[in-house]
Design a protein around this motif. Structure first.
Motif, PDB file in Angstrom:
ATOM      1  N   SER A 110       0.806  -1.221   0.000  1.00  0.00           N
ATOM      2  CA  SER A 110       0.000   0.000   0.000  1.00  0.00           C
ATOM      3  C   SER A 110       0.842   1.275   0.000  1.00  0.00           C
ATOM      4  O   SER A 110       0.339   2.345  -0.335  1.00  0.00           O
ATOM      5  CB  SER A 110      -0.928   0.007   1.227  1.00  0.00           C
ATOM      6  N   VAL A 111       2.118   1.165   0.376  1.00  0.00           N
ATOM      7  CA  VAL A 111       2.950   2.370   0.445  1.00  0.00           C
ATOM      8  C   VAL A 111       4.186   2.279  -0.440  1.00  0.00           C
ATOM      9  O   VAL A 111       4.954   3.246  -0.540  1.00  0.00           O
ATOM     10  CB  VAL A 111       3.386   2.664   1.897  1.00  0.00           C
ATOM     11  N   LYS A 112       4.366   1.153  -1.076  1.00  0.00           N
ATOM     12  CA  LYS A 112       5.563   0.944  -1.893  1.00  0.00           C
ATOM     13  C   LYS A 112       5.665   2.004  -2.976  1.00  0.00           C
ATOM     14  O   LYS A 112       4.693   2.304  -3.670  1.00  0.00           O
ATOM     15  CB  LYS A 112       5.520  -0.461  -2.505  1.00  0.00           C
ATOM     16  N   GLY A 113       6.851   2.599  -3.100  1.00  0.00           N
ATOM     17  CA  GLY A 113       7.066   3.636  -4.098  1.00  0.00           C
ATOM     18  C   GLY A 113       6.740   5.030  -3.612  1.00  0.00           C
ATOM     19  O   GLY A 113       7.087   6.020  -4.264  1.00  0.00           O
ATOM     20  N   ARG A 114       6.075   5.132  -2.449  1.00  0.00           N
ATOM     21  CA  ARG A 114       5.716   6.445  -1.904  1.00  0.00           C
ATOM     22  C   ARG A 114       6.410   6.722  -0.569  1.00  0.00           C
ATOM     23  O   ARG A 114       6.726   7.859  -0.261  1.00  0.00           O
ATOM     24  CB  ARG A 114       4.207   6.532  -1.691  1.00  0.00           C
ATOM     25  N   PHE A 115       6.612   5.680   0.237  1.00  0.00           N
ATOM     26  CA  PHE A 115       7.239   5.830   1.550  1.00  0.00           C
ATOM     27  C   PHE A 115       8.664   5.289   1.497  1.00  0.00           C
ATOM     28  O   PHE A 115       8.970   4.351   0.753  1.00  0.00           O
ATOM     29  CB  PHE A 115       6.466   5.050   2.612  1.00  0.00           C
ATOM     30  N   SER A 116       9.510   5.867   2.350  1.00  0.00           N
ATOM     31  CA  SER A 116      10.895   5.415   2.436  1.00  0.00           C
ATOM     32  C   SER A 116      11.327   5.416   3.901  1.00  0.00           C
ATOM     33  O   SER A 116      11.208   6.436   4.583  1.00  0.00           O
ATOM     34  CB  SER A 116      11.796   6.332   1.612  1.00  0.00           C
ATOM     35  N   ILE A 117      11.833   4.274   4.356  1.00  0.00           N
ATOM     36  CA  ILE A 117      12.314   4.160   5.732  1.00  0.00           C
ATOM     37  C   ILE A 117      13.831   4.227   5.730  1.00  0.00           C
ATOM     38  O   ILE A 117      14.489   3.689   4.829  1.00  0.00           O
ATOM     39  CB  ILE A 117      11.810   2.851   6.387  1.00  0.00           C
ATOM     40  N   SER A 118      14.378   4.896   6.720  1.00  0.00           N
ATOM     41  CA  SER A 118      15.826   5.003   6.858  1.00  0.00           C
ATOM     42  C   SER A 118      16.162   5.128   8.334  1.00  0.00           C
ATOM     43  O   SER A 118      15.267   5.300   9.169  1.00  0.00           O
ATOM     44  CB  SER A 118      16.357   6.198   6.069  1.00  0.00           C
ATOM     45  N   ARG A 119      17.435   5.042   8.626  1.00  0.00           N
ATOM     46  CA  ARG A 119      17.841   5.185  10.020  1.00  0.00           C
ATOM     47  C   ARG A 119      19.223   5.808  10.098  1.00  0.00           C
ATOM     48  O   ARG A 119      20.046   5.645   9.187  1.00  0.00           O
ATOM     49  CB  ARG A 119      17.813   3.841  10.754  1.00  0.00           C
ATOM     50  N   ASP A 120      19.462   6.489  11.205  1.00  0.00           N
ATOM     51  CA  ASP A 120      20.760   7.061  11.512  1.00  0.00           C
ATOM     52  C   ASP A 120      21.122   6.519  12.889  1.00  0.00           C
ATOM     53  O   ASP A 120      20.660   7.035  13.917  1.00  0.00           O
ATOM     54  CB  ASP A 120      20.684   8.585  11.516  1.00  0.00           C
ATOM     55  N   ASN A 121      21.924   5.466  12.920  1.00  0.00           N
ATOM     56  CA  ASN A 121      22.234   4.824  14.197  1.00  0.00           C
ATOM     57  C   ASN A 121      23.073   5.724  15.110  1.00  0.00           C
ATOM     58  O   ASN A 121      23.015   5.580  16.332  1.00  0.00           O
ATOM     59  CB  ASN A 121      22.944   3.494  13.966  1.00  0.00           C
ATOM     60  N   ALA A 122      23.812   6.624  14.539  1.00  0.00           N
ATOM     61  CA  ALA A 122      24.587   7.554  15.366  1.00  0.00           C
ATOM     62  C   ALA A 122      23.662   8.473  16.152  1.00  0.00           C
ATOM     63  O   ALA A 122      24.024   8.951  17.233  1.00  0.00           O
ATOM     64  CB  ALA A 122      25.522   8.374  14.494  1.00  0.00           C
ATOM     65  N   LYS A 123      22.465   8.713  15.611  1.00  0.00           N
ATOM     66  CA  LYS A 123      21.484   9.567  16.278  1.00  0.00           C
ATOM     67  C   LYS A 123      20.373   8.759  16.936  1.00  0.00           C
ATOM     68  O   LYS A 123      19.421   9.341  17.470  1.00  0.00           O
ATOM     69  CB  LYS A 123      20.872  10.544  15.275  1.00  0.00           C
ATOM     70  N   ASN A 124      20.481   7.423  16.858  1.00  0.00           N
ATOM     71  CA  ASN A 124      19.429   6.557  17.412  1.00  0.00           C
ATOM     72  C   ASN A 124      18.049   6.948  16.905  1.00  0.00           C
ATOM     73  O   ASN A 124      17.070   6.988  17.660  1.00  0.00           O
ATOM     74  CB  ASN A 124      19.432   6.603  18.947  1.00  0.00           C
ATOM     75  N   THR A 125      17.967   7.218  15.621  1.00  0.00           N
ATOM     76  CA  THR A 125      16.717   7.717  15.047  1.00  0.00           C
ATOM     77  C   THR A 125      16.371   6.951  13.779  1.00  0.00           C
ATOM     78  O   THR A 125      17.251   6.669  12.963  1.00  0.00           O
ATOM     79  CB  THR A 125      16.815   9.219  14.752  1.00  0.00           C
ATOM     80  N   VAL A 126      15.096   6.633  13.659  1.00  0.00           N
ATOM     81  CA  VAL A 126      14.551   6.008  12.459  1.00  0.00           C
ATOM     82  C   VAL A 126      13.575   7.002  11.825  1.00  0.00           C
ATOM     83  O   VAL A 126      12.835   7.683  12.540  1.00  0.00           O
ATOM     84  CB  VAL A 126      13.827   4.695  12.790  1.00  0.00           C
ATOM     85  N   TYR A 127      13.568   7.062  10.512  1.00  0.00           N
ATOM     86  CA  TYR A 127      12.734   8.017   9.795  1.00  0.00           C
ATOM     87  C   TYR A 127      11.757   7.296   8.874  1.00  0.00           C
ATOM     88  O   TYR A 127      12.013   6.184   8.415  1.00  0.00           O
ATOM     89  CB  TYR A 127      13.613   8.951   8.945  1.00  0.00           C
ATOM     90  N   LEU A 128      10.666   7.966   8.593  1.00  0.00           N
ATOM     91  CA  LEU A 128       9.732   7.503   7.569  1.00  0.00           C
ATOM     92  C   LEU A 128       9.366   8.709   6.709  1.00  0.00           C
ATOM     93  O   LEU A 128       8.640   9.604   7.151  1.00  0.00           O
ATOM     94  CB  LEU A 128       8.478   6.882   8.172  1.00  0.00           C
TER      95      LEU A 128
END
Length: 118
Positions: free
Chosen positions: A63-81
């Motif tokens: 349902s979100v493929k191609g529109r949403f992107s998940i990433s993370r910055d382990n140095a900041k202990n943060t995950v993004y959407l």
């Protein structure tokens, strides 16, 4: 004891974009796979995106493929959407979660509301 805190939700018109953040604390979350879930009133919770602890592997719901992107910055202990081209049906409360063992999520944030309007 670990904690997760989401931010970045809000109201946006259809076709717009939002970026959610999930900040982790109190645990070595960089060692764990993470995921974003969402739940709209009257519906089951849906996992929309997942990311491996290294960030190399990602998975998306159809349902979100191609529109949403998940990433993370382990140095900041943060995950993004990153959510682009938002649709009315994306309206929900979005949660991030940490996967302790495959298929089991043991830490959850409090959720952040995303509302998409026409």
């Amino acid at each position: 004891q670990g904690q997760l805190a989401e931010s970045g939700g809000g109201s946006v018109q259809a076709g717009g974009s939002l970026r959610l953040s999930c900040e982790a604390s109190g645990r070595a979350f960089s060692s764990y796979d993470m995921a974003w879930f969402r739940q709209a009133p009257g519906t089951d919770r849906e996992r929309v995106a997942a990311i491996s602890f290294s960030g190399r592997n990602t998975h998306y719901a159809d349902s979100v493929k191609g529109r949403f992107s998940i990433s993370r910055d382990n140095a900041k202990n943060t995950v993004y959407l990153q959510m682009n081209n938002l649709k009315l049906e994306d309206t929900a409360v979005y949660y991030c979660a940490s996967e302790s063992v495959p298929g089991e999520y043991d830490y959850w944030g409090q959720g952040t509301q995303v509302t998409v309007s026409p």
